[in-house]
Design a protein around this motif. Structure first.
Motif, PDB file in Angstrom:
ATOM      1  N   GLU A 184       4.794  -2.977 -17.995  1.00 17.18           N
ATOM      2  CA  GLU A 184       5.972  -3.175 -17.157  1.00 17.18           C
ATOM      3  C   GLU A 184       5.682  -2.690 -15.738  1.00 17.18           C
ATOM      4  O   GLU A 184       5.165  -1.594 -15.533  1.00 17.18           O
ATOM      5  CB  GLU A 184       7.155  -2.400 -17.730  1.00 17.18           C
ATOM      6  CG  GLU A 184       8.419  -2.506 -16.885  1.00 17.18           C
ATOM      7  CD  GLU A 184       9.523  -1.609 -17.402  1.00 17.18           C
ATOM      8  OE1 GLU A 184      10.598  -1.592 -16.777  1.00 17.18           O
ATOM      9  OE2 GLU A 184       9.298  -0.922 -18.415  1.00 17.18           O
ATOM     10  N   VAL A 185       6.011  -3.500 -14.745  1.00 13.40           N
ATOM     11  CA  VAL A 185       5.813  -3.144 -13.353  1.00 13.40           C
ATOM     12  C   VAL A 185       7.069  -2.435 -12.852  1.00 13.40           C
ATOM     13  O   VAL A 185       8.170  -2.974 -12.940  1.00 13.40           O
ATOM     14  CB  VAL A 185       5.531  -4.395 -12.488  1.00 13.40           C
ATOM     15  CG1 VAL A 185       5.413  -4.011 -11.019  1.00 13.40           C
ATOM     16  CG2 VAL A 185       4.259  -5.085 -12.956  1.00 13.40           C
ATOM     17  N   ARG A 186       6.901  -1.226 -12.355  1.00 17.94           N
ATOM     18  CA  ARG A 186       8.037  -0.443 -11.868  1.00 17.94           C
ATOM     19  C   ARG A 186       7.661   0.267 -10.575  1.00 17.94           C
ATOM     20  O   ARG A 186       6.490   0.327 -10.203  1.00 17.94           O
ATOM     21  CB  ARG A 186       8.483   0.569 -12.919  1.00 17.94           C
ATOM     22  CG  ARG A 186       7.396   1.521 -13.375  1.00 17.94           C
ATOM     23  CD  ARG A 186       7.895   2.432 -14.477  1.00 17.94           C
ATOM     24  NE  ARG A 186       6.895   3.403 -14.907  1.00 17.94           N
ATOM     25  CZ  ARG A 186       5.958   3.173 -15.791  1.00 17.94           C
ATOM     26  NH1 ARG A 186       5.887   1.971 -16.377  1.00 17.94           N
ATOM     27  NH2 ARG A 186       5.093   4.114 -16.120  1.00 17.94           N
ATOM     28  N   ALA A 187       8.661   0.814  -9.914  1.00 21.32           N
ATOM     29  CA  ALA A 187       8.451   1.484  -8.631  1.00 21.32           C
ATOM     30  C   ALA A 187       7.554   2.713  -8.812  1.00 21.32           C
ATOM     31  O   ALA A 187       7.663   3.429  -9.806  1.00 21.32           O
ATOM     32  CB  ALA A 187       9.784   1.896  -8.026  1.00 21.32           C
ATOM     33  N   ASP A 188       6.686   2.927  -7.842  1.00 16.44           N
ATOM     34  CA  ASP A 188       5.800   4.082  -7.889  1.00 16.44           C
ATOM     35  C   ASP A 188       6.607   5.338  -7.542  1.00 16.44           C
ATOM     36  O   ASP A 188       7.229   5.410  -6.466  1.00 16.44           O
ATOM     37  CB  ASP A 188       4.661   3.911  -6.889  1.00 16.44           C
ATOM     38  CG  ASP A 188       3.655   5.031  -6.973  1.00 16.44           C
ATOM     39  OD1 ASP A 188       2.754   4.951  -7.819  1.00 16.44           O
ATOM     40  OD2 ASP A 188       3.778   5.999  -6.199  1.00 16.44           O
ATOM     41  N   PRO A 189       6.626   6.356  -8.408  1.00 18.06           N
ATOM     42  CA  PRO A 189       7.464   7.540  -8.159  1.00 18.06           C
ATOM     43  C   PRO A 189       7.052   8.327  -6.920  1.00 18.06           C
ATOM     44  O   PRO A 189       7.898   8.885  -6.221  1.00 18.06           O
ATOM     45  CB  PRO A 189       7.290   8.368  -9.438  1.00 18.06           C
ATOM     46  CG  PRO A 189       6.001   7.890 -10.035  1.00 18.06           C
ATOM     47  CD  PRO A 189       5.897   6.448  -9.689  1.00 18.06           C
ATOM     48  N   HIS A 190       5.736   8.392  -6.630  1.00 18.59           N
ATOM     49  CA  HIS A 190       5.271   9.151  -5.465  1.00 18.59           C
ATOM     50  C   HIS A 190       5.743   8.490  -4.167  1.00 18.59           C
ATOM     51  O   HIS A 190       6.236   9.174  -3.263  1.00 18.59           O
ATOM     52  CB  HIS A 190       3.748   9.242  -5.468  1.00 18.59           C
ATOM     53  CG  HIS A 190       3.185   9.867  -6.698  1.00 18.59           C
ATOM     54  ND1 HIS A 190       3.324  11.211  -6.977  1.00 18.59           N
ATOM     55  CD2 HIS A 190       2.501   9.338  -7.755  1.00 18.59           C
ATOM     56  CE1 HIS A 190       2.739  11.485  -8.127  1.00 18.59           C
ATOM     57  NE2 HIS A 190       2.230  10.375  -8.612  1.00 18.59           N
ATOM     58  N   LEU A 191       5.620   7.169  -4.099  1.00 18.33           N
ATOM     59  CA  LEU A 191       6.056   6.457  -2.896  1.00 18.33           C
ATOM     60  C   LEU A 191       7.578   6.502  -2.770  1.00 18.33           C
ATOM     61  O   LEU A 191       8.110   6.685  -1.665  1.00 18.33           O
ATOM     62  CB  LEU A 191       5.573   5.004  -2.947  1.00 18.33           C
ATOM     63  CG  LEU A 191       5.965   4.125  -1.755  1.00 18.33           C
ATOM     64  CD1 LEU A 191       5.425   4.697  -0.458  1.00 18.33           C
ATOM     65  CD2 LEU A 191       5.464   2.699  -1.963  1.00 18.33           C
ATOM     66  N   ALA A 192       8.290   6.353  -3.888  1.00 16.20           N
ATOM     67  CA  ALA A 192       9.752   6.389  -3.853  1.00 16.20           C
ATOM     68  C   ALA A 192      10.253   7.738  -3.353  1.00 16.20           C
ATOM     69  O   ALA A 192      11.173   7.808  -2.519  1.00 16.20           O
ATOM     70  CB  ALA A 192      10.313   6.096  -5.245  1.00 16.20           C
ATOM     71  N   THR A 196      12.318   8.305   0.193  1.00 14.65           N
ATOM     72  CA  THR A 196      13.633   8.930   0.150  1.00 14.65           C
ATOM     73  C   THR A 196      13.700  10.116   1.107  1.00 14.65           C
ATOM     74  O   THR A 196      14.659  10.271   1.875  1.00 14.65           O
ATOM     75  CB  THR A 196      13.968   9.394  -1.278  1.00 14.65           C
ATOM     76  OG1 THR A 196      13.974   8.266  -2.152  1.00 14.65           O
ATOM     77  CG2 THR A 196      15.325  10.078  -1.325  1.00 14.65           C
ATOM     78  N   ALA A 197      12.662  10.960   1.058  1.00 12.44           N
ATOM     79  CA  ALA A 197      12.610  12.113   1.958  1.00 12.44           C
ATOM     80  C   ALA A 197      12.503  11.671   3.414  1.00 12.44           C
ATOM     81  O   ALA A 197      13.111  12.270   4.300  1.00 12.44           O
ATOM     82  CB  ALA A 197      11.424  13.004   1.589  1.00 12.44           C
ATOM     83  N   GLN A 198      11.739  10.592   3.655  1.00 11.66           N
ATOM     84  CA  GLN A 198      11.556  10.109   5.018  1.00 11.66           C
ATOM     85  C   GLN A 198      12.870   9.587   5.591  1.00 11.66           C
ATOM     86  O   GLN A 198      13.179   9.820   6.771  1.00 11.66           O
ATOM     87  CB  GLN A 198      10.486   9.002   5.043  1.00 11.66           C
ATOM     88  CG  GLN A 198      10.049   8.591   6.434  1.00 11.66           C
ATOM     89  CD  GLN A 198       9.344   9.704   7.191  1.00 11.66           C
ATOM     90  OE1 GLN A 198       8.802  10.623   6.586  1.00 11.66           O
ATOM     91  NE2 GLN A 198       9.375   9.641   8.499  1.00 11.66           N
ATOM     92  N   ARG A 199      13.663   8.898   4.783  1.00 16.13           N
ATOM     93  CA  ARG A 199      14.962   8.405   5.260  1.00 16.13           C
ATOM     94  C   ARG A 199      15.874   9.571   5.634  1.00 16.13           C
ATOM     95  O   ARG A 199      16.612   9.510   6.620  1.00 16.13           O
ATOM     96  CB  ARG A 199      15.611   7.521   4.198  1.00 16.13           C
ATOM     97  CG  ARG A 199      15.015   6.123   4.112  1.00 16.13           C
ATOM     98  CD  ARG A 199      15.875   5.206   3.279  1.00 16.13           C
ATOM     99  NE  ARG A 199      15.840   5.575   1.874  1.00 16.13           N
ATOM    100  CZ  ARG A 199      14.977   5.072   0.987  1.00 16.13           C
ATOM    101  NH1 ARG A 199      14.075   4.180   1.390  1.00 16.13           N
ATOM    102  NH2 ARG A 199      14.996   5.452  -0.272  1.00 16.13           N
TER     103      ARG A 199
END
Length: 221
Positions: A184-192, A196-199
Motif C-alpha cells: 500500500e502506498v501511503r504518505a511518508d511520516p518523516h516528510l509529513a 506540518t512543522a514547517q507550516r
C-alpha cells in the motif's frame, strides 16, 4: 542531545581503501617487472596513483582520531571538531541546510551558515556575503539514521534547518519501492511531520512580519 560521527564505519572505509591502494601498488610493481605486459609502459603511473591512495587513506584514518560531536539543545550547538570545542548560540546560526553533492543525493551533507563575524574552530569555511559557510558531515556518517539527525536538529533549530528537498527525495524512493513490492502506498511520516512543522513555522513568521518584526536569520544563506 548529542550527534556522534560513526567513526568505526569510517575507519573501516579508510582501511579498505588503504589495502586496495597497497594491492594496486604491488600489482603495478609486478607489471613494471614484466616488459611484455600490455600495461608495462603505464606501471610507473599506477604506482604513483596507488601510493597516493595509501597516503590519503592513512591521513584520513589519522584525522578520525579526533572526535566529531554535535551537541544540540535549546540554547544552540556545541561542536567538538578536531580537538576544538565551539559553542554557537542559535542567534549565531543562520541556517543548517541538507545539500546534495553535484546532482546526486547519495551523500547529502549538512552545511551550516553562520552570522557575520562568527566562525567555527577546527573546520575550513567558504564565505558568502560576509558569512562563513561550513560543510559539517554527510548524513550517512552519523550513528543514527538521517531522518533522526534531521529531527534532532529541527527539534531545537526550528526553521533554521532546511531539509525539505532531501526528505522529498527519500519519500519518493520509498513510494516507488512500496509500489514495486505491491504494498500500500501511503504518505511518508518523516516528510509529513516536517511539512506540518514547517507550516507552523511559516505561520508564526507571517505573524511576526505583520507585527513589524525582523525576519528570522538565515535568509541570506
Amino acid at each position: 542531545m548529542q550527534l556522534h560521527r560513526n567513526t568505526t564505519k569510517l575507519r573501516k572505509t579508510c582501511l579498505a581503501w588503504g589495502v586496495f591502494g597497497a594491492l594496486a601498488w604491488l600489482a603495478a610493481r609486478w607489471v613494471g617487472a614484466n616488459p611484455d605486459h600490455l600495461y608495462h609502459g603505464k606501471a610507473s603511473f599506477f604506482e604513483v596513483v596507488s601510493l597516493d591512495t595509501v597516503a590519503v587513506s592513512l591521513l584520513s584514518w589519522l584525522m578520525l582520531l579526533w572526535p566529531f560531536v554535535i551537541e544540540v539543545d535549546a540554547g544552540g550547538l556545541t561542536l567538538r571538531l578536531r580537538g576544538i570545542t565551539t559553542r554557537l548560540p542559535w542567534e549565531s546560526v543562520e541556517s543548517l541546510t541538507i545539500t546534495r553533492v553535484g546532482e546526486s543525493w547519495d551523500a547529502p551533507t549538512i552545511k551550516m551558515c553562520l552570522a557575520p563575524g562568527v566562525k567555527l574552530g577546527g573546520r575550513m569555511a567558504t564565505k558568502r556575503d560576509g558569512r562563513r559557510i561550513y560543510s559539517l558531515l554527510e548524513l550517512k556518517d552519523f550513528t543514527i539514521a538521517p531522518e533522526e539527525v534531521i529531527a534532532v536538529l529541527r527539534r531545537y533549530g526550528g526553521g533554521r534547518v532546511d531539509a525539505q528537498e532531501y526528505l522529498q527525495h527519500r519519500a519518493a524512493k520509498r513510494v516507488v519501492a512500496r509500489f514495486m513490492r505491491g504494498d500500500e502506498v501511503r504518505a511518508d511520516p518523516h516528510l509529513a511531520e516536517y511539512l506540518t512543522a514547517q507550516r507552523s513555522i511559516e505561520a508564526e513568521k507571517r505573524e511576526e512580519l505583520s507585527s513589524g518584526d525582523d525576519q528570522e536569520p538565515g535568509r541570506w544563506c
